[in-house]
Design an enzyme around this catalytic site. Structure first.
Site, PDB file in Angstrom:
ATOM      1  N   TYR A  34       0.861  -1.093   0.182  1.00 27.77           N
ATOM      2  CA  TYR A  34      -0.130   0.040  -0.158  1.00 27.77           C
ATOM      3  C   TYR A  34       0.934   1.211  -0.016  1.00 27.77           C
ATOM      4  O   TYR A  34       0.337   2.344  -0.101  1.00 27.77           O
ATOM      5  CB  TYR A  34      -1.015  -0.127   1.089  1.00 27.77           C
ATOM      6  CG  TYR A  34      -2.014  -1.154   1.013  1.00 27.77           C
ATOM      7  CD1 TYR A  34      -2.440  -1.870  -0.045  1.00 27.77           C
ATOM      8  CD2 TYR A  34      -2.473  -1.443   2.393  1.00 27.77           C
ATOM      9  CE1 TYR A  34      -3.169  -2.695   0.018  1.00 27.77           C
ATOM     10  CE2 TYR A  34      -3.405  -2.537   2.135  1.00 27.77           C
ATOM     11  CZ  TYR A  34      -3.608  -3.088   1.088  1.00 27.77           C
ATOM     12  OH  TYR A  34      -4.775  -4.066   1.058  1.00 27.77           O
ATOM     13  N   LYS A  74       3.767 -15.456   1.371  1.00 26.54           N
ATOM     14  CA  LYS A  74       3.852 -16.171   0.224  1.00 26.54           C
ATOM     15  C   LYS A  74       5.432 -16.279   0.033  1.00 26.54           C
ATOM     16  O   LYS A  74       5.676 -16.022  -1.228  1.00 26.54           O
ATOM     17  CB  LYS A  74       2.847 -15.429  -1.141  1.00 26.54           C
ATOM     18  CG  LYS A  74       1.457 -15.484  -0.570  1.00 26.54           C
ATOM     19  CD  LYS A  74       0.787 -16.886  -1.005  1.00 26.54           C
ATOM     20  CE  LYS A  74       0.793 -17.098  -2.236  1.00 26.54           C
ATOM     21  NZ  LYS A  74       0.165 -18.384  -2.687  1.00 26.54           N
ATOM     22  N   ASP A 128      -2.757 -17.994   1.365  1.00 25.92           N
ATOM     23  CA  ASP A 128      -3.608 -18.292   1.064  1.00 25.92           C
ATOM     24  C   ASP A 128      -4.236 -19.720   1.855  1.00 25.92           C
ATOM     25  O   ASP A 128      -5.628 -19.878   1.887  1.00 25.92           O
ATOM     26  CB  ASP A 128      -3.350 -18.747  -0.542  1.00 25.92           C
ATOM     27  CG  ASP A 128      -2.250 -19.569  -0.779  1.00 25.92           C
ATOM     28  OD1 ASP A 128      -1.432 -19.576   0.094  1.00 25.92           O
ATOM     29  OD2 ASP A 128      -2.396 -20.240  -1.838  1.00 25.92           O
ATOM     30  N   ASP A 156      -4.549  -7.571   5.878  1.00 25.71           N
ATOM     31  CA  ASP A 156      -6.171  -6.737   5.445  1.00 25.71           C
ATOM     32  C   ASP A 156      -7.378  -7.846   5.196  1.00 25.71           C
ATOM     33  O   ASP A 156      -8.446  -7.746   5.806  1.00 25.71           O
ATOM     34  CB  ASP A 156      -5.729  -5.705   4.375  1.00 25.71           C
ATOM     35  CG  ASP A 156      -6.899  -4.770   3.993  1.00 25.71           C
ATOM     36  OD1 ASP A 156      -7.989  -4.858   4.732  1.00 25.71           O
ATOM     37  OD2 ASP A 156      -6.867  -3.992   3.115  1.00 25.71           O
ATOM     38  N   ASP A 179     -10.356  -9.093   8.023  1.00 21.24           N
ATOM     39  CA  ASP A 179     -11.697  -9.043   7.448  1.00 21.24           C
ATOM     40  C   ASP A 179     -12.292 -10.348   7.521  1.00 21.24           C
ATOM     41  O   ASP A 179     -13.540 -10.567   7.994  1.00 21.24           O
ATOM     42  CB  ASP A 179     -11.767  -8.339   6.133  1.00 21.24           C
ATOM     43  CG  ASP A 179     -11.928  -6.971   6.204  1.00 21.24           C
ATOM     44  OD1 ASP A 179     -11.502  -6.578   7.293  1.00 21.24           O
ATOM     45  OD2 ASP A 179     -12.413  -6.365   5.303  1.00 21.24           O
TER      46      ASP A 179
END
Ligand code: NAD
Length: 369
Positions: free
Chosen positions: A143, A194, A227, A251, A255
């Site tokens: 970001y 990852k 993942d 993030d 959520d």
């Protein structure tokens, strides 16, 4: 007792001021019944600051936040300011505060309270007793990384670019927060990345392992691809204690974890900075929900997330563990007793508004005191 706990309150927009009023009610109770003393100031942020001063986070708010021991934030934004250019959006208020105060570690608990176990989209037996803490890096990664932007080549074809960048210092400092937290909980950290396909992920895994070996060998550490972590959160969420993640993966995973609890109006968060040479640490506490413009002004918002954010503040910034626990227990008892705001309403329960919910929490506190 002297007033030595400097607290800056930033109610913001929409339901922010409404739910913050209920925190004030609890503070008043604490001052009367627990002999706690706070030095409270209030400031402007978001749309409220734009209306009054033309910017989403005035310098005066930043200065007050720097001077405070802790910041309690409501939420910002709403349709009134939606058409403003990106640089003047109310949401930039919180981003500026995070940046100016160096708040790099976002802590989001995902807890399923027993009386709300049916609010989850997962089966009750999968989520009953769920208590996860997600530690998300919040000032680095994709970001913020450069280069970023949208370029257009000579043929008019556009390319969107974002860059994931992490230094080892950025990884190590947020890893320390996760390990430290785990020691106070069930002593396990699951670090996600990852590393199979991303260079920043390889570094993430290596640095987390180094910090673990050198400073926290007593904490159980596991590495998990992000993942897979998303999948595991949906299938076997109770295996997790503390989940450590980058800005982007945190993030998404936070959520997802919040959705498992099924109640946005119940979830608090904290964002912490580094410990300063004088021993202080900047910190900001806020509910994870936004300003809920669809229900603002109706007196029906659930104040629990804001109240629980205040409990986190007492624990993390003021070391008031007993008071923090008391507030958390009081909220749980109110919900268990059958009082519900619209967002957590269930058949057979009594539907109440923001103020009644806040008053009920104070009544429970009175019983617990
Ligand atoms: P939201 O969280 O404000 O609302 C989502 C839904 O949940 C709405 O239906 C709302 O009524 C409901 N809800 C949220 N909090 C509730 C509560 N305490 N009690 C009862 N119901 C509640 O998210 P959104 O609608 O996507 O965003 C609205 C505005 O908030 C936008 O301007 C957004 O940018 C902003 N926002 C701000 C923050 C922040 O200040 N940190 C965070 C998220 C969104």
């Amino acid at each position: 007792m002297p007033a030595n706990k400097k607290l800056l309150i930033l109610p913001g927009d929409g339901i922010g001021p409404e739910v913050m009023r209920e925190v004030r009610r609890i503070i008043e109770w604490m001052e009367q019944r627990r002999h706690a003393r706070f030095e409270i100031s209030e400031g402007l942020v978001g749309g409220a600051a734009l209306d009054a001063e033309g910017v989403p986070c005035p310098d005066s708010t930043v200065a007050a936040a720097r001077a405070a021991d802790a910041v309690l934030f409501g939420s910002v934004g709403g349709p009134k300011w939606d058409s403003l250019p990106f640089e003047r959006r109310p949401e930039l208020g919180i981003l500026r505060l995070r940046k100016e105060l160096g708040l790099f570690a976002n802590l989001r608990p995902a807890v399923v309270l027993d009386p709300l176990v049916d609010a989850s989209s997962l089966k009750p037996e999968v989520v009953r007793g769920l208590d996860i803490m997600i530690v998300r890096e919040s000032t680095g990664g994709i970001y913020f990384g450069e280069p970023r932007g949208i370029t257009t080549d000579a043929a008019g074809r556009r390319t969107g670019i974002d860059t994931e960048v992490y230094t080892e210092e950025e990884i190590a400092r947020v890893a320390r927060i996760a390990f430290d937290l785990a020691r106070k909980r069930r002593n396990k950290v699951t670090s996600t990345e990852k590393a199979n396909v991303m260079q920043s992920g390889r570094l993430w895994r290596a640095v987390v392992s180094e910090v673990h070996k050198a400073e926290f060998p007593d904490v159980q550490l596991e590495h998990m691809y992000a993942d897979n972590a998303a999948m595991q959160l949906c299938s076997r969420p109770k295996q997790f204690d503390v989940i450590l993640a980058s800005n982007l993966f945190g993030d998404l995973l936070s959520d997802l974890a919040a959705a498992l609890t099924g109640s946005l109006g119940m979830l608090p968060s904290a964002t912490l900075g580094a410990v300063q040479p004088d021993g202080r640490r900047h910190a900001l506490y806020e509910p994870i929900h936004g300003s809920a413009p669809d229900i603002a002004g109706k007196g029906i918002a659930n104040p629990s997330a804001q109240i629980l954010s205040f409990a986190m503040l007492l624990r993390w910034s003021f070391g008031m563990e007993e008071d923090a626990r008391m507030i958390e227990t009081a909220v749980e008892k109110v919900v268990a007793g059958g009082l519900r705001t619209a967002d957590i309403m269930q058949p057979g329960m009594a539907r109440v508004g923001t103020a009644v919910m806040g008053e009920a929490v104070v009544r429970e506190l009175e019983k617990l005191a």
